[in-house]
Design a protein around this motif. Sequence first.
Motif, mmCIF file in Angstrom:
data_model
loop_
_atom_site.group_PDB
_atom_site.id
_atom_site.type_symbol
_atom_site.label_atom_id
_atom_site.label_comp_id
_atom_site.label_asym_id
_atom_site.label_seq_id
_atom_site.Cartn_x
_atom_site.Cartn_y
_atom_site.Cartn_z
ATOM 1 N N GLY A 1 0.816 -1.204 0.000
ATOM 2 C CA GLY A 1 0.000 0.000 0.000
ATOM 3 C C GLY A 1 0.848 1.251 0.000
ATOM 4 O O GLY A 1 2.078 1.192 -0.040
ATOM 5 N N ASP A 2 0.167 2.380 0.049
ATOM 6 C CA ASP A 2 0.822 3.680 0.149
ATOM 7 C C ASP A 2 0.754 4.129 1.603
ATOM 8 O O ASP A 2 -0.329 4.191 2.183
ATOM 9 N N PHE A 3 1.899 4.436 2.174
ATOM 10 C CA PHE A 3 1.980 4.841 3.577
ATOM 11 C C PHE A 3 2.434 6.293 3.631
ATOM 12 O O PHE A 3 3.455 6.654 3.059
ATOM 13 N N GLU A 4 1.662 7.116 4.325
ATOM 14 C CA GLU A 4 1.952 8.546 4.402
ATOM 15 C C GLU A 4 2.912 8.832 5.542
ATOM 16 O O GLU A 4 2.815 8.256 6.621
ATOM 17 N N ILE A 5 3.829 9.742 5.274
ATOM 18 C CA ILE A 5 4.752 10.222 6.303
ATOM 19 C C ILE A 5 4.331 11.641 6.641
ATOM 20 O O ILE A 5 4.119 12.459 5.742
ATOM 21 N N ILE A 6 4.200 11.939 7.917
ATOM 22 C CA ILE A 6 3.923 13.310 8.331
ATOM 23 C C ILE A 6 4.956 13.726 9.364
ATOM 24 O O ILE A 6 5.600 12.891 9.993
ATOM 25 N N CYS A 7 5.107 15.019 9.503
ATOM 26 C CA CYS A 7 5.979 15.569 10.546
ATOM 27 C C CYS A 7 5.110 15.806 11.774
ATOM 28 O O CYS A 7 4.110 16.520 11.695
ATOM 29 N N ASN A 8 5.469 15.195 12.897
ATOM 30 C CA ASN A 8 4.674 15.370 14.110
ATOM 31 C C ASN A 8 5.392 16.226 15.152
ATOM 32 O O ASN A 8 5.073 16.190 16.319
ATOM 33 N N GLU A 9 6.360 16.990 14.695
ATOM 34 C CA GLU A 9 7.088 17.916 15.567
ATOM 35 C C GLU A 9 7.018 19.288 14.911
ATOM 36 O O GLU A 9 7.502 19.460 13.800
ATOM 37 N N PHE A 10 6.408 20.257 15.581
ATOM 38 C CA PHE A 10 6.210 21.568 14.958
ATOM 39 C C PHE A 10 7.546 22.138 14.479
ATOM 40 O O PHE A 10 8.496 22.265 15.241
ATOM 41 N N CYS A 11 7.595 22.466 13.175
ATOM 42 C CA CYS A 11 8.864 22.888 12.567
ATOM 43 C C CYS A 11 8.734 24.220 11.812
ATOM 44 O O CYS A 11 9.577 24.530 10.986
ATOM 45 N N GLY A 12 7.691 24.961 12.084
ATOM 46 C CA GLY A 12 7.577 26.274 11.461
ATOM 47 C C GLY A 12 6.287 26.458 10.691
ATOM 48 O O GLY A 12 5.370 25.645 10.748
ATOM 49 N N ILE A 13 6.260 27.528 9.928
ATOM 50 C CA ILE A 13 5.039 27.961 9.256
ATOM 51 C C ILE A 13 4.487 26.953 8.253
ATOM 52 O O ILE A 13 3.294 26.867 8.032
ATOM 53 N N GLY A 14 5.328 26.142 7.632
ATOM 54 C CA GLY A 14 4.871 25.167 6.655
ATOM 55 C C GLY A 14 4.723 23.760 7.207
ATOM 56 O O GLY A 14 4.582 22.800 6.445
ATOM 57 N N HIS A 15 4.722 23.626 8.526
ATOM 58 C CA HIS A 15 4.661 22.315 9.177
ATOM 59 C C HIS A 15 3.470 21.485 8.691
ATOM 60 O O HIS A 15 3.604 20.286 8.461
ATOM 61 N N HIS A 16 2.324 22.117 8.521
ATOM 62 C CA HIS A 16 1.116 21.389 8.136
ATOM 63 C C HIS A 16 1.208 20.783 6.735
ATOM 64 O O HIS A 16 0.442 19.910 6.375
ATOM 65 N N MET A 17 2.160 21.231 5.929
ATOM 66 C CA MET A 17 2.332 20.710 4.565
ATOM 67 C C MET A 17 3.434 19.658 4.473
ATOM 68 O O MET A 17 3.696 19.135 3.407
ATOM 69 N N MET A 18 4.106 19.375 5.574
ATOM 70 C CA MET A 18 5.265 18.488 5.543
ATOM 71 C C MET A 18 4.825 17.025 5.528
ATOM 72 O O MET A 18 4.619 16.409 6.564
ATOM 73 N N THR A 19 4.700 16.501 4.311
ATOM 74 C CA THR A 19 4.285 15.116 4.138
ATOM 75 C C THR A 19 5.238 14.404 3.174
ATOM 76 O O THR A 19 6.002 15.034 2.458
#
Length: 174
Positions: free
Chosen positions: A150-168
């Motif tokens: 399958g396809d497994f998504e990677i997300i950033c779960n440590e706040f890293c700045g203004i673009g954190h929500h897009m870090m996939t």
Amino acid sequence: MSIFSPVGNWFKAPTGTERLWVGLALTWCLIMSVTMPYWHFKGKQNSTGESYKVEASAFLDRANQFIESNKVGEEKGVPIVEPSPGGDAYLVGEMWRWYPILKLKKGQTYRLHISSPDLQHGFSLLPMNMNFHILPGYDHVLTITPTSTGDFEIICNEFCGIGHHMMTGKIIVE
């Protein structure tokens, strides 16, 4: 003035159902105190990974060489790479993306090198319960064997700045 008055008996021992709940809570605390060390040593829930100190530029050079030699495609400008089974795979977390997209084979073992050249990031592989802190200056090496496709998504779960929500990012297992 204190909320605890030295005069009088302010403490009342639990009675009835309150006593039952206190007993249940104490029992549960004792059970958890025994099971936590058990799961730590016998539960196989700890990372078997290694960490090495590395210069960010050296890690990026190795990752870019890996991408160039294993690239099989591209998705939205992000290279898709297919490492050889049993070999090393590199994943870079930087503001604000994970790259490259890894294409792995089910049942094969890989050594996954993860690092960041800029900030602390959190590597979280969904829907698996796999979470790691990725620190700049360290090469985190995880030995992984995908067990499902399958396809497994990677997300950033440590706040890293203004673009954190897009870090996939993504790992594809075939």
